[in-house]
Design a protein around this motif. Structure first.
Motif, PDB file in Angstrom:
ATOM      1  N   ARG A 169       0.826  -1.211   0.000  1.00 24.24           N
ATOM      2  CA  ARG A 169       0.000   0.000   0.000  1.00 24.24           C
ATOM      3  C   ARG A 169       0.858   1.257   0.000  1.00 24.24           C
ATOM      4  NH1 ARG A 169      -1.956  -0.574   4.505  1.00 24.24           N
ATOM      5  NH2 ARG A 169      -3.714  -1.921   3.977  1.00 24.24           N
ATOM      6  N   GLU A 170       1.912   1.263   0.805  1.00 22.18           N
ATOM      7  CA  GLU A 170       2.776   2.447   0.848  1.00 22.18           C
ATOM      8  C   GLU A 170       3.593   2.591  -0.432  1.00 22.18           C
ATOM      9  OE1 GLU A 170       2.580   4.728   3.109  1.00 22.18           O
ATOM     10  OE2 GLU A 170       1.016   3.546   4.083  1.00 22.18           O
ATOM     11  N   LEU A 171       4.034   1.479  -1.019  1.00 23.80           N
ATOM     12  CA  LEU A 171       4.785   1.566  -2.265  1.00 23.80           C
ATOM     13  C   LEU A 171       3.920   2.072  -3.413  1.00 23.80           C
ATOM     14  CD1 LEU A 171       6.890  -1.729  -2.120  1.00 23.80           C
ATOM     15  CD2 LEU A 171       7.717   0.605  -1.814  1.00 23.80           C
ATOM     16  N   ALA A 172       2.615   1.782  -3.352  1.00 18.24           N
ATOM     17  CA  ALA A 172       1.713   2.226  -4.414  1.00 18.24           C
ATOM     18  C   ALA A 172       1.139   3.612  -4.157  1.00 18.24           C
ATOM     19  CB  ALA A 172       0.569   1.221  -4.576  1.00 18.24           C
ATOM     20  N   ARG A 173       1.464   4.230  -3.047  1.00 18.44           N
ATOM     21  CA  ARG A 173       0.890   5.542  -2.729  1.00 18.44           C
ATOM     22  C   ARG A 173       1.236   6.622  -3.765  1.00 18.44           C
ATOM     23  NH1 ARG A 173      -1.668   7.088   1.636  1.00 18.44           N
ATOM     24  NH2 ARG A 173      -1.050   5.177   2.748  1.00 18.44           N
ATOM     25  N   PRO A 174       2.434   6.635  -4.363  1.00 14.91           N
ATOM     26  CA  PRO A 174       2.720   7.709  -5.333  1.00 14.91           C
ATOM     27  C   PRO A 174       1.820   7.725  -6.558  1.00 14.91           C
ATOM     28  CG  PRO A 174       4.763   6.706  -4.567  1.00 14.91           C
ATOM     29  CD  PRO A 174       3.647   5.866  -4.044  1.00 14.91           C
ATOM     30  N   VAL A 175       1.159   6.627  -6.891  1.00 18.20           N
ATOM     31  CA  VAL A 175       0.304   6.635  -8.084  1.00 18.20           C
ATOM     32  C   VAL A 175      -1.031   7.294  -7.822  1.00 18.20           C
ATOM     33  CG1 VAL A 175       1.416   4.551  -8.952  1.00 18.20           C
ATOM     34  CG2 VAL A 175      -0.671   4.349  -7.601  1.00 18.20           C
ATOM     35  N   GLY A 176      -1.322   7.619  -6.572  1.00 24.17           N
ATOM     36  CA  GLY A 176      -2.524   8.388  -6.244  1.00 24.17           C
ATOM     37  C   GLY A 176      -3.806   7.640  -6.556  1.00 24.17           C
ATOM     38  N   ARG A 177      -4.669   8.276  -7.316  1.00 23.90           N
ATOM     39  CA  ARG A 177      -5.981   7.706  -7.596  1.00 23.90           C
ATOM     40  C   ARG A 177      -5.932   6.482  -8.498  1.00 23.90           C
ATOM     41  NH1 ARG A 177      -9.765  13.090  -8.635  1.00 23.90           N
ATOM     42  NH2 ARG A 177      -9.464  14.017  -6.531  1.00 23.90           N
ATOM     43  N   ALA A 178      -4.805   6.209  -9.080  1.00 23.87           N
ATOM     44  CA  ALA A 178      -4.685   5.028  -9.945  1.00 23.87           C
ATOM     45  C   ALA A 178      -4.401   3.755  -9.157  1.00 23.87           C
ATOM     46  CB  ALA A 178      -3.575   5.248 -10.986  1.00 23.87           C
ATOM     47  N   ARG A 179      -4.359   3.848  -7.835  1.00 18.53           N
ATOM     48  CA  ARG A 179      -4.036   2.670  -7.035  1.00 18.53           C
ATOM     49  C   ARG A 179      -5.022   1.515  -7.234  1.00 18.53           C
ATOM     50  NH1 ARG A 179      -2.979   3.847  -0.911  1.00 18.53           N
ATOM     51  NH2 ARG A 179      -4.666   5.344  -1.238  1.00 18.53           N
ATOM     52  N   PRO A 180      -6.345   1.742  -7.301  1.00 20.15           N
ATOM     53  CA  PRO A 180      -7.242   0.603  -7.552  1.00 20.15           C
ATOM     54  C   PRO A 180      -6.917  -0.143  -8.837  1.00 20.15           C
ATOM     55  CG  PRO A 180      -8.493   2.482  -6.762  1.00 20.15           C
ATOM     56  CD  PRO A 180      -7.096   2.976  -7.013  1.00 20.15           C
ATOM     57  N   ALA A 181      -6.575   0.603  -9.905  1.00 20.26           N
ATOM     58  CA  ALA A 181      -6.225  -0.058 -11.156  1.00 20.26           C
ATOM     59  C   ALA A 181      -4.915  -0.843 -11.018  1.00 20.26           C
ATOM     60  CB  ALA A 181      -6.101   0.974 -12.283  1.00 20.26           C
ATOM     61  N   VAL A 182      -3.965  -0.286 -10.259  1.00 19.63           N
ATOM     62  CA  VAL A 182      -2.701  -0.985 -10.037  1.00 19.63           C
ATOM     63  C   VAL A 182      -2.930  -2.285  -9.268  1.00 19.63           C
ATOM     64  CG1 VAL A 182      -0.466  -0.853  -8.874  1.00 19.63           C
ATOM     65  CG2 VAL A 182      -1.303   1.098 -10.193  1.00 19.63           C
ATOM     66  N   PHE A 183      -3.748  -2.222  -8.229  1.00 19.90           N
ATOM     67  CA  PHE A 183      -4.021  -3.423  -7.443  1.00 19.90           C
ATOM     68  C   PHE A 183      -4.772  -4.462  -8.275  1.00 19.90           C
ATOM     69  CE2 PHE A 183      -3.953  -0.533  -3.506  1.00 19.90           C
ATOM     70  CZ  PHE A 183      -2.587  -0.734  -3.363  1.00 19.90           C
ATOM     71  N   ALA A 184      -5.699  -4.004  -9.109  1.00 19.02           N
ATOM     72  CA  ALA A 184      -6.412  -4.945  -9.968  1.00 19.02           C
ATOM     73  C   ALA A 184      -5.452  -5.631 -10.939  1.00 19.02           C
ATOM     74  CB  ALA A 184      -7.516  -4.224 -10.739  1.00 19.02           C
ATOM     75  N   ALA A 185      -4.510  -4.852 -11.501  1.00 21.80           N
ATOM     76  CA  ALA A 185      -3.528  -5.447 -12.416  1.00 21.80           C
ATOM     77  C   ALA A 185      -2.622  -6.439 -11.679  1.00 21.80           C
ATOM     78  CB  ALA A 185      -2.694  -4.345 -13.065  1.00 21.80           C
ATOM     79  N   LEU A 186      -2.249  -6.115 -10.444  1.00 21.90           N
ATOM     80  CA  LEU A 186      -1.426  -7.037  -9.680  1.00 21.90           C
ATOM     81  C   LEU A 186      -2.180  -8.325  -9.372  1.00 21.90           C
ATOM     82  CD1 LEU A 186       0.335  -4.606  -7.170  1.00 21.90           C
ATOM     83  CD2 LEU A 186       1.361  -5.789  -9.118  1.00 21.90           C
ATOM     84  N   GLY A 187      -3.481  -8.227  -9.087  1.00 21.17           N
ATOM     85  CA  GLY A 187      -4.270  -9.432  -8.847  1.00 21.17           C
ATOM     86  C   GLY A 187      -4.347 -10.316 -10.075  1.00 21.17           C
TER      87      GLY A 187
END
Length: 415
Positions: free
Chosen positions: A309-327
């Protein structure tokens, strides 16, 4: 106006039960063939069909699931040799191997005598000089002194190093740094859960040594068990210390999301089960061992989720899309690490106080799904179903808790 307030928790409970049931009916085929028999049955077959290999086998010490069969290990109390037999689930041929201590005396056969004893071909034979004897490797046959010692045992070609382990280790370090630099109100309940789970595993360590590489030829079995137990106690102590030093923060995760995490873990376990969990499911006290392992692994994945979560914080509002791609990437590439990888992503996708609960729910479902997909004997399936019912019951209690919890602050309750 009180009826809707009562209805909502009941809907959460019904959703938890429905999602768990649906996860069992989702079409999923494991790439690993299930085990039709427990290791005890495989050991009985080996002792019946291979009654003598020239020496007493000793006591059954451990087992491992390999290529549609069980590799069972025997060792006498003096520890001078080790007998391993691979027993397939079906009517196939068994493979066996004897390993003897290097200092155990014997004879020094010539190459011609060794070939005559093993009826080997004319290929090159490899001699291995020991302290008091000479061993021979002739094609697929082995000799320990003048004793035929079988050949090579089957190995699992799918078992190769995965980068997922290194990634999870890095996320654990990131999560520890995040909890140290940005501390919150520590959760007393998660501290107690990790501590009691670690304590519950301590009396089970003699049984857990059966699924660990703790036995060696030339080493007494009690020494191997003691070495494994000492290392395991150090690891469990480190987990307890980590739960105190890098504590999960107070939070009350939504029971509905926990139910989704549990169901996703069940599906992940059925799609990509962990073979080592099948070995744990063969223990006499399998249920408390599986429950304690699920809590400890879930807490670790919650810590890794904080790091993600902290590593993905710089992407801001794009975090849900990043997490979905990681899943999606985890489903495609994680393999046997799928359950824990999805637990990390789920823990990172929710708010900080709910991350550990989501991770434990996901790992709990993954542990059940792995055992349910790989075990086909009744006691293991019965205890696996009990494991799932405990998880669903806990979610039901979490869903009903708001009706009687009162208005006190969770931070005050847990700190």
């Amino acid at each position: 106006m009180a009826a809707p307030a009562r209805l909502t928790p009941l809907l959460v409970v019904a959703a938890a039960i429905g999602l768990a049931a649906a996860a069992l009916w989702v079409p999923a085929r494991s790439p690993i063939p299930p085990a039709a028999q427990p290791p005890e049955a495989a050991a009985e077959r080996a002792e019946r069909e291979l009654p003598s290999l020239g020496l007493p086998w000793g006591k059954v010490r451990g087992w491992e699931r390999v290529n549609g069969g069980w590799t069972v290990t025997w060792q006498p109390a003096h520890g001078m040799w080790l007998v391993r037999v691979w027993v397939p689930d079906g009517p196939g041929e068994m493979s066996w191997r004897i390993d003897a201590a290097s200092w155990l005396p014997g004879v020094r056969l010539s190459r011609r005598a060794a070939r005559a004893l093993t009826e080997g071909d004319e290929g090159v034979g490899q001699a291995r000089e020991r302290l008091g004897r000479r061993d021979w490797l002739l094609g697929d046959a082995r000799l320990v002194g003048a004793l035929p010692a079988g050949g090579e045992l089957p190995t699992d070609p799918r078992r190769r190093p995965s980068p997922a382990g290194a990634v999870l280790a890095g996320l654990l370090l990131a999560g520890a740094a995040a909890r140290h630099l940005v501390p919150g109100v520590p959760s007393r309940r998660w501290r107690q859960a990790v501590s009691w789970s670690a304590v519950a595993l301590v009396p089970l360590l003699p049984q857990l040594s059966a699924v660990a590489p703790a036995f060696r030829a030339g080493v007494r079995p009690w020494v191997g068990e003691l070495a494994f137990g000492g290392a395991a106690i150090l690891l469990l102590g480190a987990l307890v210390f980590g739960a105190q030093r890098f504590a999960a923060v107070v939070g009350r995760p939504l029971a509905g999301w926990l139910a989704v995490g549990l169901a996703a873990g069940v599906v992940a376990g059925r799609l990509q089960p962990a073979p080592w969990l099948l070995g744990v499911a063969a223990l006499p006290l399998r249920l408390p061992a599986l429950m304690a392992l699920a809590v400890l692994l879930g807490w670790l994945m919650g810590l890794a989720g904080d790091g993600l979560r902290e590593l993905a914080r710089p992407v801001g509002r794009a975090r849900p899309a990043v997490f979905a791609a990681l899943g999606v990437a985890a489903v495609a590439f994680a393999g046997p690490w799928l359950g824990v990888a999805l637990a990390v992503v789920a823990a990172a996708a929710v708010e900080r106080g709910s991350g550990t609960g989501m991770a434990v729910a996901g790992v709990w479902g993954w542990v059940f799904g792995s055992v349910w997909a790989l075990a086909e004997w009744e006691p293991a399936l019965r205890d696996a179903l009990a494991l799932l019912l405990v998880g669903v019951g806990t979610l039901a209690a979490a869903g009903l808790a708001p009706r009687t919890a009162g208005a006190s602050s969770p931070a005050i309750e847990e700190s």
